[in-house]
Design an enzyme around this catalytic site. Structure first.
Site, mmCIF file in Angstrom:
data_model
loop_
_atom_site.group_PDB
_atom_site.id
_atom_site.type_symbol
_atom_site.label_atom_id
_atom_site.label_comp_id
_atom_site.label_asym_id
_atom_site.label_seq_id
_atom_site.Cartn_x
_atom_site.Cartn_y
_atom_site.Cartn_z
ATOM 1 C CB CYS A 2 -0.928 0.113 1.199
ATOM 2 S SG CYS A 2 -2.061 -1.240 1.355
ATOM 3 N NE ARG A 27 4.568 1.767 -0.142
ATOM 4 C CZ ARG A 27 5.558 1.382 0.637
ATOM 5 N NH1 ARG A 27 6.794 1.498 0.228
ATOM 6 N NH2 ARG A 27 5.339 0.885 1.835
ATOM 7 C CD1 TRP A 75 -0.037 -6.273 -3.058
ATOM 8 C CD2 TRP A 75 -0.084 -6.781 -0.887
ATOM 9 N NE1 TRP A 75 0.343 -7.584 -2.923
ATOM 10 C CE2 TRP A 75 0.324 -7.930 -1.606
ATOM 11 C CE3 TRP A 75 -0.183 -6.879 0.501
ATOM 12 C CZ2 TRP A 75 0.635 -9.145 -0.991
ATOM 13 C CZ3 TRP A 75 0.119 -8.091 1.115
ATOM 14 C CH2 TRP A 75 0.522 -9.199 0.373
ATOM 15 C CG ASN A 101 1.681 0.774 4.134
ATOM 16 O OD1 ASN A 101 1.435 -0.400 3.951
ATOM 17 N ND2 ASN A 101 2.912 1.245 4.150
ATOM 18 N N GLY A 102 -0.382 -0.886 6.391
ATOM 19 C CA GLY A 102 0.063 -1.692 7.525
ATOM 20 C C GLY A 102 -1.043 -2.645 7.927
ATOM 21 C CD GLU A 483 17.038 -12.657 -8.378
ATOM 22 O OE1 GLU A 483 16.644 -13.189 -7.335
ATOM 23 O OE2 GLU A 483 16.571 -11.589 -8.809
ATOM 24 C CE LYS A 487 13.509 -10.695 -10.350
ATOM 25 N NZ LYS A 487 14.318 -10.483 -9.202
ATOM 26 C CD GLU A 490 9.843 -11.173 -9.076
ATOM 27 O OE1 GLU A 490 11.059 -11.028 -9.129
ATOM 28 O OE2 GLU A 490 9.149 -10.651 -8.188
ATOM 29 C CG HIS A 506 20.401 -36.111 -4.327
ATOM 30 N ND1 HIS A 506 20.919 -37.304 -3.892
ATOM 31 C CD2 HIS A 506 21.475 -35.342 -4.660
ATOM 32 C CE1 HIS A 506 22.245 -37.264 -3.923
ATOM 33 N NE2 HIS A 506 22.604 -36.072 -4.397
ATOM 34 C CE LYS A 602 11.376 -2.457 -5.817
ATOM 35 N NZ LYS A 602 12.071 -3.570 -6.485
#
Ligand code: F6R
Length: 607
Positions: A2, A27, A75, A101-102, A483, A487, A490, A506, A602
């Protein structure tokens, strides 16, 4: 998660707020809204979906002249991402509106108490509970400032919150606890926002608000208070040197692409001022007064965690320091064993990731010093760490992190060199070769990036129908494999697994078939022959392979993607953008929303 913004000034507030929300949209982008007071009425306009939906709605409205207002981009945490749960929220009396926000963790018991008092709720959010609580406590004999402070004493959880009052239309009240909030100080105008780019077009003078601080602002004035006691506090104004362009797309189609292409400059910026005059040794004066740890525990999330895993290899081999790398959300709820001679290294681009902060705080409670490796100046990690190394990547707007990882890797390289020299575990010739290699990297990368992009574009059509990918690597290439897979997942929503190449046999090798391709990091290092053996095992099961490799790579694979070879571990800095560009071009080809992938935000300021 947010983004919030408040504006009190002399310009029409709505366009300023919407522009600020655009810079905060990374955000969260589930819904957005604005609130302002005009003709003695409180206006709240909200829309489900991205900010463009809100803009469409605003375009259909009359022109707004209000010069004070609030904005929010969401968000979703509590309640579906639908309009009734979008912010701003108001109290039923319609005098107060709030953006938040929170997470208000005790919102259910608070809501029950308010329901008993006859209040009714329009949304399922925790945030609406807060505005109603403030309204409930705001009796005729106390000021709104006092009611706001009182309400926040009842709240458990995290917040960056801003409030607007219909009876005082040019004033905003805002407060923070464990969610970012900054005050932007302009001329005849002041701002509060979750992040600097929200007001960077108007002012670069910033006050970093701390936890448990509350600010009251109007166009000409601002005052920060202790939230609980309302004692006025003196605050320093910091001048931000970023330029506004850094937070713009600058002609690129997406922020992610721009940020990938910024990596040569990021490397130069990370090196600037960190080498001695003759470029022979690393200088990290921020660490000169800190003891070298006997053991380092790296705590981070996501891409920053992958950077930590990569750093582990260099810190152990060059500086001889045992390193553990921990996923912050696991670390914070274990009972980690700390020794007084340990050090925590918290790696975070945003400096606001809730789990990373919790991990650092846990270590601090045990008296262990915390070093921050952080991109955002003035962020919580930067402020709470005993010492901080800033990564100089500039603002990273794309939700998928790219240049920030590059900057973290440069700084981890410098850190390993610096401690290696102080401990005398590192031969001088290695330090000189690495420094010379780092200095030459920006130019090599600059000329290589366009070619890498073309290669990624050529490869994508053939692989775009794959539903799953393996990314394999060994040694320093193992974190890169993780990584690369992250990428791809996402932003293109293709399932991908990053694996240590030697671990495939394995279990995971059972998945290999022609439709399940492997992206191999097969760079020319001391482990290459082992990696090749693992790739042969993949080929024996009819798996298709793209190999990111150096000239002379011996294995015959479907696609050998050659990149130039540089000095030892620095090859990472050429492999990383190739992985990023492959994911980027895949997402573009599949028509995905690259800069705002679904379900993500983000800065993850909730658990
Ligand atoms: C992935 C990504 C995330 C972040 C993670 C940690 O592209 O961006 O995985 O790396 O949320 O964020 P910071 O580094 O801000 O603590």
């Amino acid at each position: 998660m947010c983004g919030i913004i408040g504006y009190a000034g002399h310009r029409p507030a709505v366009p300023v707020i919407v522009e600020g929300l655009k810079r905060l949209e990374y955000r969260g982008y589930d819904s957005a809204g604005v609130a302002f007071i005009q003709h003695k009425a409180m206006h709240v306009i909200r829309a489900e979906g991205k900010l463009s939906e809100l803009e469409c709605r605003l375009n259909g409205c009359e022109v707004f002249h209000a010069t004070t207002g609030l904005g929010h981009t969401r968000w979703a945490t509590h309640g579906l991402p639908v309009e009734r749960n979008a912010h701003p929220h108001r109290d039923p009396g319609g005098r107060l509106v709030l953006v938040h926000n929170g997470i208000i963790e005790n919102y259910l018991p608070l809501k029950e108490q308010l329901l008993k008092k006859g209040r009714t709720f329009q949304s399922e959010t925790d945030s609406e509970v807060l505005v109603q609580l403030i309204a409930e406590l705001w009796t005729p004999d106390i000021s709104l400032l006092q009611a706001f402070s009182e309400a926040l004493k009842h709240v458990d959880g995290t917040y960056a919150v801003a409030l607007l009052n219909m009876d005082d239309p040019n004033r905003i009240w805002a407060a923070r606890k464990s969610s970012p909030l900054l005050l932007g100080v302009g001329v005849g105008e002041n701002f509060v926002a979750s992040d600097i780019p929200a007001f960077l077009g108007y002012t670069r003078d910033v006050v970093f608000l701390e936890d448990n601080e509350l600010v009251e602002l109007s166009p000409m004035d601002w005052q920060v208070y202790d939230t609980a006691t309302l004692e006025p506090l003196e605050k320093e104004i910091h001048h931000i040197t970023w330029d506004f362009q850094a937070a713009q797309k600058g002609g690129y189609r997406h922020f992610m692409l721009k940020e990938i292409f910024e990596q040569p400059t990021v490397i130069s910026n990370c090196l600037a001022g960190r080498l001695d005059a003759k470029n022979r040794t690393v200088s990290l004066p921020e660490l000169d007064n800190l003891d070298i740890p006997e053991q380092l525990q790296i705590v981070a999330c996501g891409t920053s965690y992958h950077a930590g895993l990569w750093g582990q290899y260099l810190l152990e081999s060059w500086a001889g320091i045992p390193v553990r790398v921990e996923i912050a959300s696991e670390f914070r709820y274990r009972s980690p064993i700390f020794k007084p001679t340990d050090m925590i290294l918290a790696i975070s681009q945003s400096g606001e990731t809730a789990d990373t902060l919790a991990g650092m705080r846990l270590a601090k409670e045990h008296g262990v010093p915390v070093l921050g490796l952080c991109n955002v100046v003035g962020s919580s990690v930067a402020r709470e760490a005993a010492s901080v190394i800033h990564t100089q990547a500039g603002p990273e707007i794309s939700v998928a992190s790219t240049k920030a990882m590059c900057s973290q890797l440069v700084l981890l390289t410098l850190l390993a060199l610096y401690w290696g020299r102080r401990k005398q575990t590192l031969p001088q010739h290695v330090e000189s070769s690495v420094i010379a290699g780092l200095l030459s990297l920006p130019q090599i990368l600059e000329s290589e990036l366009p070619r890498m992009r073309s290669t990624a574009q050529e490869l994508i059509p053939e692989y775009s129908t794959a539903r799953s990918f393996f990314y394999l690597g060994r040694g320093l290439a193992f974190p890169l494999a993780l990584e690369g897979a992250l990428k791809l997942k996402e932003i293109s929503y293709i399932h991908a697994e990053g694996y240590a190449a030697g671990e495939m046999k394995h279990g995971p090798i059972a998945l290999i078939e022609p439709e399940f391709p492997t992206f191999a990091l097969a760079l020319n290092d001391e482990l290459l022959s082992k990696t090749i053996s693992n790739l042969v095992e993949v080929q024996a099961r009819n798996g298709k392979i793209i190999s990111l490799c150096h000239p002379g790579f011996g294995l015959d694979v479907e696609h050998a993607w050659e990149i130039p070879q540089v000095y030892g571990p620095l090859n990472t800095f050429l492999a990383l953008p190739a992985l990023q560009l492959f994911a980027y071009e895949m997402a573009v080809y599949l028509g995905k929303d690259v800069d705002q992938p679904r379900n993500l935000a983000k800065s993850v300021t909730v658990e």
